[in-house]
Design a protein around this motif. Structure first.
Motif, PDB file in Angstrom:
ATOM      1  N   LYS A 170      11.185   8.315   0.891  1.00  0.00           N
ATOM      2  CA  LYS A 170      11.402   9.761   0.873  1.00  0.00           C
ATOM      3  C   LYS A 170      10.078  10.514   0.958  1.00  0.00           C
ATOM      4  O   LYS A 170       9.958  11.506   1.685  1.00  0.00           O
ATOM      5  CB  LYS A 170      12.162  10.164  -0.389  1.00  0.00           C
ATOM      6  N   VAL A 171       9.072  10.037   0.210  1.00  0.00           N
ATOM      7  CA  VAL A 171       7.753  10.678   0.230  1.00  0.00           C
ATOM      8  C   VAL A 171       7.135  10.543   1.616  1.00  0.00           C
ATOM      9  O   VAL A 171       6.529  11.479   2.142  1.00  0.00           O
ATOM     10  CB  VAL A 171       6.821  10.031  -0.822  1.00  0.00           C
ATOM     11  N   ASP A 172       7.302   9.375   2.216  1.00  0.00           N
ATOM     12  CA  ASP A 172       6.725   9.094   3.531  1.00  0.00           C
ATOM     13  C   ASP A 172       7.236  10.073   4.584  1.00  0.00           C
ATOM     14  O   ASP A 172       6.507  10.468   5.502  1.00  0.00           O
ATOM     15  CB  ASP A 172       7.068   7.658   3.943  1.00  0.00           C
ATOM     16  N   LYS A 173       8.496  10.499   4.427  1.00  0.00           N
ATOM     17  CA  LYS A 173       9.085  11.420   5.398  1.00  0.00           C
ATOM     18  C   LYS A 173       8.566  12.850   5.222  1.00  0.00           C
ATOM     19  O   LYS A 173       8.579  13.640   6.164  1.00  0.00           O
ATOM     20  CB  LYS A 173      10.608  11.404   5.264  1.00  0.00           C
ATOM     21  N   VAL A 174       8.107  13.155   4.021  1.00  0.00           N
ATOM     22  CA  VAL A 174       7.641  14.516   3.729  1.00  0.00           C
ATOM     23  C   VAL A 174       6.207  14.744   4.188  1.00  0.00           C
ATOM     24  O   VAL A 174       5.867  15.809   4.716  1.00  0.00           O
ATOM     25  CB  VAL A 174       7.749  14.817   2.215  1.00  0.00           C
ATOM     26  N   LEU A 175       5.339  13.743   4.013  1.00  0.00           N
ATOM     27  CA  LEU A 175       3.914  13.894   4.316  1.00  0.00           C
ATOM     28  C   LEU A 175       3.590  13.706   5.793  1.00  0.00           C
ATOM     29  O   LEU A 175       4.235  12.924   6.491  1.00  0.00           O
ATOM     30  CB  LEU A 175       3.100  12.884   3.500  1.00  0.00           C
TER      31      LEU A 175
ATOM     32  N   GLU B  71      10.275  20.069  -1.620  1.00  0.00           N
ATOM     33  CA  GLU B  71      10.866  18.756  -1.355  1.00  0.00           C
ATOM     34  C   GLU B  71      10.295  17.697  -2.297  1.00  0.00           C
ATOM     35  O   GLU B  71      11.026  16.851  -2.824  1.00  0.00           O
ATOM     36  CB  GLU B  71      10.601  18.347   0.100  1.00  0.00           C
ATOM     37  N   MET B  72       8.973  17.747  -2.519  1.00  0.00           N
ATOM     38  CA  MET B  72       8.318  16.752  -3.354  1.00  0.00           C
ATOM     39  C   MET B  72       8.792  16.862  -4.810  1.00  0.00           C
ATOM     40  O   MET B  72       8.975  15.852  -5.483  1.00  0.00           O
ATOM     41  CB  MET B  72       6.803  16.926  -3.282  1.00  0.00           C
ATOM     42  N   LYS B  73       8.988  18.084  -5.261  1.00  0.00           N
ATOM     43  CA  LYS B  73       9.460  18.277  -6.636  1.00  0.00           C
ATOM     44  C   LYS B  73      10.858  17.681  -6.800  1.00  0.00           C
ATOM     45  O   LYS B  73      11.147  17.008  -7.805  1.00  0.00           O
ATOM     46  CB  LYS B  73       9.488  19.764  -6.997  1.00  0.00           C
TER      47      LYS B  73
ATOM     48  N   ILE C 209       0.840  -1.208   0.000  1.00  0.00           N
ATOM     49  CA  ILE C 209       0.000   0.000   0.000  1.00  0.00           C
ATOM     50  C   ILE C 209       0.868   1.248   0.000  1.00  0.00           C
ATOM     51  O   ILE C 209       0.623   2.211  -0.719  1.00  0.00           O
ATOM     52  CB  ILE C 209      -0.938   0.009   1.210  1.00  0.00           C
ATOM     53  N   GLY C 210       1.936   1.202   0.812  1.00  0.00           N
ATOM     54  CA  GLY C 210       2.824   2.355   0.898  1.00  0.00           C
ATOM     55  C   GLY C 210       3.470   2.671  -0.428  1.00  0.00           C
ATOM     56  O   GLY C 210       3.551   3.829  -0.840  1.00  0.00           O
ATOM     57  N   MET C 211       3.931   1.641  -1.140  1.00  0.00           N
ATOM     58  CA  MET C 211       4.574   1.857  -2.436  1.00  0.00           C
ATOM     59  C   MET C 211       3.574   2.325  -3.471  1.00  0.00           C
ATOM     60  O   MET C 211       3.880   3.135  -4.334  1.00  0.00           O
ATOM     61  CB  MET C 211       5.253   0.566  -2.890  1.00  0.00           C
ATOM     62  N   ALA C 212       2.329   1.851  -3.363  1.00  0.00           N
ATOM     63  CA  ALA C 212       1.287   2.297  -4.285  1.00  0.00           C
ATOM     64  C   ALA C 212       0.988   3.775  -4.067  1.00  0.00           C
ATOM     65  O   ALA C 212       0.796   4.530  -5.009  1.00  0.00           O
ATOM     66  CB  ALA C 212       0.011   1.471  -4.075  1.00  0.00           C
ATOM     67  N   LEU C 213       0.982   4.188  -2.800  1.00  0.00           N
ATOM     68  CA  LEU C 213       0.729   5.590  -2.488  1.00  0.00           C
ATOM     69  C   LEU C 213       1.866   6.458  -3.001  1.00  0.00           C
ATOM     70  O   LEU C 213       1.646   7.554  -3.514  1.00  0.00           O
ATOM     71  CB  LEU C 213       0.587   5.777  -0.966  1.00  0.00           C
ATOM     72  N   ALA C 214       3.075   5.960  -2.875  1.00  0.00           N
ATOM     73  CA  ALA C 214       4.222   6.721  -3.371  1.00  0.00           C
ATOM     74  C   ALA C 214       4.133   6.909  -4.872  1.00  0.00           C
ATOM     75  O   ALA C 214       4.442   7.973  -5.398  1.00  0.00           O
ATOM     76  CB  ALA C 214       5.525   6.000  -3.008  1.00  0.00           C
ATOM     77  N   ALA C 215       3.704   5.869  -5.571  1.00  0.00           N
ATOM     78  CA  ALA C 215       3.546   5.962  -7.024  1.00  0.00           C
ATOM     79  C   ALA C 215       2.465   6.958  -7.381  1.00  0.00           C
ATOM     80  O   ALA C 215       2.576   7.703  -8.358  1.00  0.00           O
ATOM     81  CB  ALA C 215       3.193   4.588  -7.591  1.00  0.00           C
TER      82      ALA C 215
ATOM     83  N   ASP D 189       0.739  12.603   8.842  1.00  0.00           N
ATOM     84  CA  ASP D 189      -0.174  11.465   8.966  1.00  0.00           C
ATOM     85  C   ASP D 189      -1.515  11.756   8.303  1.00  0.00           C
ATOM     86  O   ASP D 189      -2.106  10.880   7.665  1.00  0.00           O
ATOM     87  CB  ASP D 189      -0.396  11.117  10.447  1.00  0.00           C
ATOM     88  N   ASP D 190      -2.007  12.988   8.454  1.00  0.00           N
ATOM     89  CA  ASP D 190      -3.289  13.363   7.837  1.00  0.00           C
ATOM     90  C   ASP D 190      -3.184  13.324   6.316  1.00  0.00           C
ATOM     91  O   ASP D 190      -4.112  12.885   5.623  1.00  0.00           O
ATOM     92  CB  ASP D 190      -3.711  14.769   8.290  1.00  0.00           C
ATOM     93  N   GLN D 191      -2.079  13.799   5.783  1.00  0.00           N
ATOM     94  CA  GLN D 191      -1.885  13.790   4.323  1.00  0.00           C
ATOM     95  C   GLN D 191      -1.799  12.354   3.799  1.00  0.00           C
ATOM     96  O   GLN D 191      -2.316  12.043   2.730  1.00  0.00           O
ATOM     97  CB  GLN D 191      -0.625  14.568   3.961  1.00  0.00           C
ATOM     98  N   LYS D 192      -1.156  11.486   4.561  1.00  0.00           N
ATOM     99  CA  LYS D 192      -1.059  10.080   4.157  1.00  0.00           C
ATOM    100  C   LYS D 192      -2.445   9.438   4.125  1.00  0.00           C
ATOM    101  O   LYS D 192      -2.770   8.658   3.227  1.00  0.00           O
ATOM    102  CB  LYS D 192      -0.154   9.313   5.119  1.00  0.00           C
ATOM    103  N   ALA D 193      -3.282   9.784   5.123  1.00  0.00           N
ATOM    104  CA  ALA D 193      -4.636   9.239   5.174  1.00  0.00           C
ATOM    105  C   ALA D 193      -5.455   9.735   3.985  1.00  0.00           C
ATOM    106  O   ALA D 193      -6.217   8.975   3.376  1.00  0.00           O
ATOM    107  CB  ALA D 193      -5.307   9.644   6.490  1.00  0.00           C
ATOM    108  N   THR D 194      -5.283  11.016   3.646  1.00  0.00           N
ATOM    109  CA  THR D 194      -5.982  11.583   2.487  1.00  0.00           C
ATOM    110  C   THR D 194      -5.539  10.900   1.207  1.00  0.00           C
ATOM    111  O   THR D 194      -6.347  10.593   0.329  1.00  0.00           O
ATOM    112  CB  THR D 194      -5.702  13.098   2.384  1.00  0.00           C
ATOM    113  N   LEU D 195      -4.258  10.629   1.105  1.00  0.00           N
ATOM    114  CA  LEU D 195      -3.710   9.986  -0.081  1.00  0.00           C
ATOM    115  C   LEU D 195      -4.255   8.564  -0.243  1.00  0.00           C
ATOM    116  O   LEU D 195      -4.563   8.129  -1.349  1.00  0.00           O
ATOM    117  CB  LEU D 195      -2.191   9.962   0.010  1.00  0.00           C
ATOM    118  N   LYS D 196      -4.368   7.830   0.863  1.00  0.00           N
ATOM    119  CA  LYS D 196      -4.933   6.479   0.824  1.00  0.00           C
ATOM    120  C   LYS D 196      -6.371   6.512   0.311  1.00  0.00           C
ATOM    121  O   LYS D 196      -6.787   5.677  -0.491  1.00  0.00           O
ATOM    122  CB  LYS D 196      -4.894   5.840   2.214  1.00  0.00           C
TER     123      LYS D 196
END
Length: 209
Positions: A93-98, A52-54, A6-12, A100-107
């Motif tokens: 790298k993406v995981d470190k930038v976002l 950072e994301m760019k 799931i984490g790798m899918a979110l990163a993609a 917890d709320d942003q990760k939940a939104t992304l999921k």
């Protein structure tokens, strides 16, 4: 394992949405770009996060470009291993930038995107039926052919006994068989029109893993 997948899918997913962060969303921009811009807006990235994301995604795209250039010089197994490493590094790298709320939104967005894929598939089938003037029997036969092809593709992908370098050849054989099946269902005029529509990118190619 499921969490890692799931984490790798979110990163993609972030890799595609973040690419639009420095592009303004306008009515004349293609729908995919508008979707990326809307998805990015939902994450509410700060200016520092955008920067950072760019950088992360520029590096990811460059590594993928370099990997593509080397695909004829290494084995399929080595290529897939390098691909997995690049994606894992990108995810971390993406995981470190976002937050917890942003990760939940992304999921949530990733789940909604997956659900829309099924709906889009039905729309493409309806459009194909209309533009090629398919009969009900032809539509049913094409849908059955597509479903069987995808099942066979998945079976090839899931077969652990087959070496990766042989799977690529099997995917090509299956693609050719699906094309032959499609040609046998359509009339000559419908087939020619279908080829023209494909050239104009109205219908995508079969998805391969």
């Amino acid at each position: 394992m499921k969490k890692v997948f799931i984490g790798m899918a979110l990163a993609a997913f972030v890799a595609t949405t973040a690419c639009a962060q420095d592009q303004s969303v306008s009515p004349d921009r293609p729908p995919m770009h508008r979707h990326h811009g809307e998805a990015l807006a939902q994450l509410n990235l700060t200016d520092n996060q955008k920067t950072e994301m760019k950088a992360i995604n520029d590096d990811f795209k460059q590594q993928m470009t370099d990997l593509k250039k080397s695909e004829d010089k290494i084995t399929v197994t080595e290529w897939k291993s390098k691909m997995a490493t690049i994606r894992k590094d990108h995810h971390e790298k993406v995981d470190k930038v976002l937050t917890d709320d942003q990760k939940a939104t992304l999921k949530k967005m990733h789940k909604e995107h997956h659900n829309r894929f099924g709906q889009d598939r039905e729309k493409r089938m309806d459009r194909m039926k209309k533009e090629l003037n398919l009969t009900d029997d032809q539509s049913a036969a094409i849908q059955k052919s597509f479903d069987e092809s995808m099942q066979k593709m998945k079976a090839i992908h899931d077969d652990k006994s087959t070496p990766d370098d042989k799977k690529k050849a099997l995917y090509r054989v299956q693609k050719d068989q699906q094309e032959a099946s499609m040609k046998s269902i359509l009339t000559p005029d419908q087939w020619n029109k279908f080829q023209e529509l494909k050239k104009n990118h109205r219908y995508g190619k079969p998805v391969q893993s």
